[in-house]
Design a protein around this motif. Structure first.
Motif, PDB file in Angstrom:
ATOM      1  N   GLU A  29      42.548  33.938  53.094  1.00 36.37           N
ATOM      2  CA  GLU A  29      42.492  34.528  51.762  1.00 36.37           C
ATOM      3  C   GLU A  29      43.223  33.657  50.758  1.00 36.37           C
ATOM      4  O   GLU A  29      42.747  33.427  49.643  1.00 36.37           O
ATOM      5  CB  GLU A  29      43.118  35.929  51.799  1.00 36.37           C
ATOM      6  CG  GLU A  29      42.942  36.724  50.524  1.00 36.37           C
ATOM      7  CD  GLU A  29      41.518  37.170  50.306  1.00 36.37           C
ATOM      8  OE1 GLU A  29      41.109  37.187  49.131  1.00 36.37           O
ATOM      9  OE2 GLU A  29      40.833  37.474  51.278  1.00 36.37           O
ATOM     10  N   ALA A  30      44.406  33.156  51.141  1.00 38.84           N
ATOM     11  CA  ALA A  30      45.190  32.311  50.239  1.00 38.84           C
ATOM     12  C   ALA A  30      44.472  31.000  49.946  1.00 38.84           C
ATOM     13  O   ALA A  30      44.532  30.488  48.827  1.00 38.84           O
ATOM     14  CB  ALA A  30      46.565  32.043  50.849  1.00 38.84           C
ATOM     15  N   ARG A  33      41.963  31.084  47.012  1.00 34.81           N
ATOM     16  CA  ARG A  33      42.424  31.312  45.642  1.00 34.81           C
ATOM     17  C   ARG A  33      42.318  30.031  44.829  1.00 34.81           C
ATOM     18  O   ARG A  33      42.804  28.988  45.261  1.00 34.81           O
ATOM     19  CB  ARG A  33      43.880  31.790  45.624  1.00 34.81           C
ATOM     20  CG  ARG A  33      44.117  33.149  46.257  1.00 34.81           C
ATOM     21  CD  ARG A  33      45.567  33.569  46.060  1.00 34.81           C
ATOM     22  NE  ARG A  33      45.915  34.759  46.813  1.00 34.81           N
ATOM     23  CZ  ARG A  33      45.739  36.003  46.368  1.00 34.81           C
ATOM     24  NH1 ARG A  33      45.225  36.190  45.175  1.00 34.81           N
ATOM     25  NH2 ARG A  33      46.089  37.042  47.106  1.00 34.81           N
ATOM     26  N   LYS A  35      43.319  27.258  42.088  1.00 42.43           N
ATOM     27  CA  LYS A  35      44.646  26.803  41.678  1.00 42.43           C
ATOM     28  C   LYS A  35      44.795  26.716  40.165  1.00 42.43           C
ATOM     29  O   LYS A  35      45.903  26.817  39.645  1.00 42.43           O
ATOM     30  CB  LYS A  35      44.937  25.426  42.302  1.00 42.43           C
ATOM     31  CG  LYS A  35      44.888  25.412  43.830  1.00 42.43           C
ATOM     32  CD  LYS A  35      45.958  26.310  44.421  1.00 42.43           C
ATOM     33  CE  LYS A  35      46.054  26.169  45.939  1.00 42.43           C
ATOM     34  NZ  LYS A  35      44.849  26.681  46.628  1.00 42.43           N
ATOM     35  N   PHE A  40      38.800  29.181  38.131  1.00 44.13           N
ATOM     36  CA  PHE A  40      38.731  30.639  38.217  1.00 44.13           C
ATOM     37  C   PHE A  40      37.350  31.106  37.750  1.00 44.13           C
ATOM     38  O   PHE A  40      36.917  30.802  36.638  1.00 44.13           O
ATOM     39  CB  PHE A  40      39.831  31.280  37.361  1.00 44.13           C
ATOM     40  CG  PHE A  40      39.989  32.759  37.563  1.00 44.13           C
ATOM     41  CD1 PHE A  40      40.802  33.249  38.576  1.00 44.13           C
ATOM     42  CD2 PHE A  40      39.322  33.662  36.752  1.00 44.13           C
ATOM     43  CE1 PHE A  40      40.958  34.615  38.770  1.00 44.13           C
ATOM     44  CE2 PHE A  40      39.457  35.030  36.937  1.00 44.13           C
ATOM     45  CZ  PHE A  40      40.282  35.506  37.950  1.00 44.13           C
ATOM     46  N   GLY A  76      41.580  39.720  40.855  1.00 40.95           N
ATOM     47  CA  GLY A  76      42.199  38.416  40.621  1.00 40.95           C
ATOM     48  C   GLY A  76      43.495  38.446  39.845  1.00 40.95           C
ATOM     49  O   GLY A  76      43.928  37.403  39.326  1.00 40.95           O
ATOM     50  N   THR A  78      46.670  38.870  40.951  1.00 39.54           N
ATOM     51  CA  THR A  78      47.662  38.032  41.633  1.00 39.54           C
ATOM     52  C   THR A  78      47.300  36.562  41.518  1.00 39.54           C
ATOM     53  O   THR A  78      48.173  35.702  41.297  1.00 39.54           O
ATOM     54  CB  THR A  78      47.764  38.435  43.117  1.00 39.54           C
ATOM     55  OG1 THR A  78      48.119  39.820  43.219  1.00 39.54           O
ATOM     56  CG2 THR A  78      48.819  37.599  43.832  1.00 39.54           C
ATOM     57  N   THR A  79      46.026  36.246  41.639  1.00 40.94           N
ATOM     58  CA  THR A  79      45.573  34.858  41.511  1.00 40.94           C
ATOM     59  C   THR A  79      45.899  34.311  40.128  1.00 40.94           C
ATOM     60  O   THR A  79      46.360  33.166  39.989  1.00 40.94           O
ATOM     61  CB  THR A  79      44.063  34.767  41.770  1.00 40.94           C
ATOM     62  OG1 THR A  79      43.801  35.195  43.111  1.00 40.94           O
ATOM     63  CG2 THR A  79      43.559  33.339  41.592  1.00 40.94           C
ATOM     64  N   ARG A 230      37.461  40.196  46.070  1.00 39.51           N
ATOM     65  CA  ARG A 230      38.181  40.397  47.338  1.00 39.51           C
ATOM     66  C   ARG A 230      37.260  41.008  48.386  1.00 39.51           C
ATOM     67  O   ARG A 230      37.263  40.599  49.553  1.00 39.51           O
ATOM     68  CB  ARG A 230      39.398  41.299  47.120  1.00 39.51           C
ATOM     69  CG  ARG A 230      40.228  41.534  48.386  1.00 39.51           C
ATOM     70  CD  ARG A 230      41.356  42.496  48.118  1.00 39.51           C
ATOM     71  NE  ARG A 230      42.306  41.945  47.151  1.00 39.51           N
ATOM     72  CZ  ARG A 230      43.212  42.687  46.521  1.00 39.51           C
ATOM     73  NH1 ARG A 230      43.275  43.984  46.727  1.00 39.51           N
ATOM     74  NH2 ARG A 230      44.044  42.114  45.674  1.00 39.51           N
TER      75      ARG A 230
END
Length: 347
Positions: A29-30, A33, A35, A40, A76, A78-79, A230
Motif C-alpha cells: 500500500e505504501a 502512494r 510522492k 497524484f 488520499g 494521508t497521501t 483504496r
C-alpha cells in the motif's frame, strides 16, 4: 519451523506468517502512494489549490498555512499529507485524534517539532477537548502553555514553538468546532473518484506491482471500487491473487469477474454487509422505514459500522433514503435485489 535457534510452535508460526503477510500488505500500500503532486491522480481542484499554497510558501521561504483535508475514507488524505512534506522537503510527524486524549500528549508532540516540520493528525475530529484548546494557540501563535503544579499553586509556563504546518484529516468535518476549523488557512474537500480516474489509478498500480492486466479486467475492477482508490487497489491485489492461484496469472475480464464473485463484490461494488442491509430493509421490513439500531441488530453489526461504512455508499447510489422515521429502501434497491416492489409500497 525453526526461527534462529528456537523451535516455533504451530500457533507461533501462524502468528509470524500472519505478521509477515500484514507487513507485506502495508508495504504494498505504501509503495503505491504517489510522492509528488504531479503523480497524484484525481481531485484536480484540490491538487491545483494545494499547489498554489505550497508554491507560494516556497517563494516566501516559510512554512505553508495549516491545511485541513476533509472527505470520505480512502480518497488520499494521508497521501496528500505525505506529499506536502515531500514538496516542502521536510519531515512528517504522524499521529491521530484518538491517540491525543490529554493536553499533555499534544504538548509533548508539539514541543518536539523542528522548524518547518509537518504535523499530520488523522481523524482530528476525535481529539479530546482539552487538546483541541491547546491546539488553537499552537496553530495561531506558535506557543503552548505548559501547566506546572496543581490547584492554586499551578503555574503556566509559555513555551515557544517553531514555525510548523498542521495538516488535519477528517471524515466528519461537521464535528470540528468552529474555532479549530477557522485556524486552517486552506481546506481541501476530497470527493469520490470517477471510474476513469480509478482506471488510471489501477493502471499505475498494476505497473508498479508488476501485474499483467488488460483494459477490460481493470475496467471491471474500477467500476466496482465505490469511487475510492483504496478500495480499487485492494480489489486489484485480491484479483491478482485469484489470477495467480487459479487463473493464468493475467487479470482479464473473466478473471476479474470470477475473482470479484469469490470476494462477494457485485456489479455496483456492494459487499456482503451492503447487501445484507438492503435485504433486511426489503425482505424483513417490507422496505421500511426502519431505525438504524434495528438494522444493525438484524445484520449482526454495530450501528456505527452500518452508519459509517455501508450507509453512505448506499445513500449515494440511491438505494436507500434517510427519513425522520428511519431508513427506507428505494425502487433501485428492490430492482438491484431482483425483487418485486409491493403494490401498496409508498416511496
Amino acid at each position: 519451523m525453526e526461527f534462529g535457534d528456537q523451535e516455533l510452535t504451530g500457533a507461533e508460526e501462524e502468528r509470524l506468517v500472519s505478521g509477515r503477510a500484514e507487513t507485506a500488505e502495508r508495504d504494498a500500500e505504501a509503495a503505491l502512494r504517489p510522492k509528488g503532486l504531479q503523480d497524484f491522480i484525481g481531485q484536480p481542484q484540490v491538487r491545483e489549490q494545494l499547489s498554489l499554497v505550497l508554491d507560494a510558501a516556497k517563494a516566501r521561504n516559510r512554512a505553508p498555512d495549516h491545511v485541513l483535508l476533509s472527505g470520505p475514507p480512502g480518497l488520499g488524505k494521508t497521501t496528500l499529507a505525505m506529499i506536502i512534506a515531500h514538496e516542502m522537503q521536510t519531515s512528517l510527524r504522524v499521529t491521530s485524534g484518538p491517540a491525543v486524549q490529554h493536553a499533555g500528549d499534544l504538548a509533548a508532540i508539539l514541543s518536539s517539532l523542528e522548524e518547518g516540520e509537518v504535523l499530520f493528525i488523522d481523524e482530528i475530529h476525535r481529539m479530546a477537548r482539552a487538546a483541541e484548546e491547546m491546539l488553537y494557540v499552537a496553530m495561531e501563535d506558535f506557543r503552548v502553555d505548559v501547566i506546572v503544579g496543581k490547584g492554586p499553586g499551578a503555574t503556566a509556563i509559555p513555551l515557544d514553538l517553531p514555525q510548523f504546518t498542521m495538516v488535519g484529516a477528517t471524515t466528519r468535518s461537521g464535528l470540528l468546532p468552529a474555532p479549530l476549523r477557522d485556524r486552517f488557512g486552506f481546506t481541501g474537500l476530497l470527493d469520490f473518484y470517477s471510474s476513469d480516474d480509478l482506471l488510471t489509478v489501477l493502471k499505475r498500480s498494476a505497473h508498479m506491482l508488476g501485474i499483467e492486466a488488460d483494459l477490460a479486467g481493470l475496467t471491471e475492477i474500477s467500476t466496482r471500487s465505490r469511487g475510492t482508490p483504496r478500495v480499487a487497489n485492494r480489489l486489484l491485489r485480491r484479483v491478482r491473487d485469484w489470477a495467480q492461484v487459479r487463473g493464468t496469472g493475467i487479470i482479464d475480464e473473466a478473471a476479474a469477474l470470477t475473482a470479484l464473485k469469490v470476494y462477494e463484490v457485485d456489479e455496483l461494488g456492494l459487499d456482503r454487509l451492503d447487501r445484507s442491509v438492503l435485504q433486511v430493509l426489503c425482505k424483513r421490513f417490507a422496505g421500511g422505514p426502519v431505525g438504524l439500531g434495528t438494522i444493525a441488530v438484524s445484520v449482526g453489526e454495530e450501528a456505527d459500522t452500518v452508519e459509517t461504512v455501508s450507509e453512505p455508499y448506499l445513500v449515494r447510489e440511491g438505494l436507500i433514503s434517510r427519513t425522520p422515521r428511519g431508513r427506507v429502501a428505494t425502487s433501485a434497491a428492490w430492482k438491484h435485489l431482483g425483487m418485486q416492489i409491493p403494490a401498496n409500497y409508498e416511496f
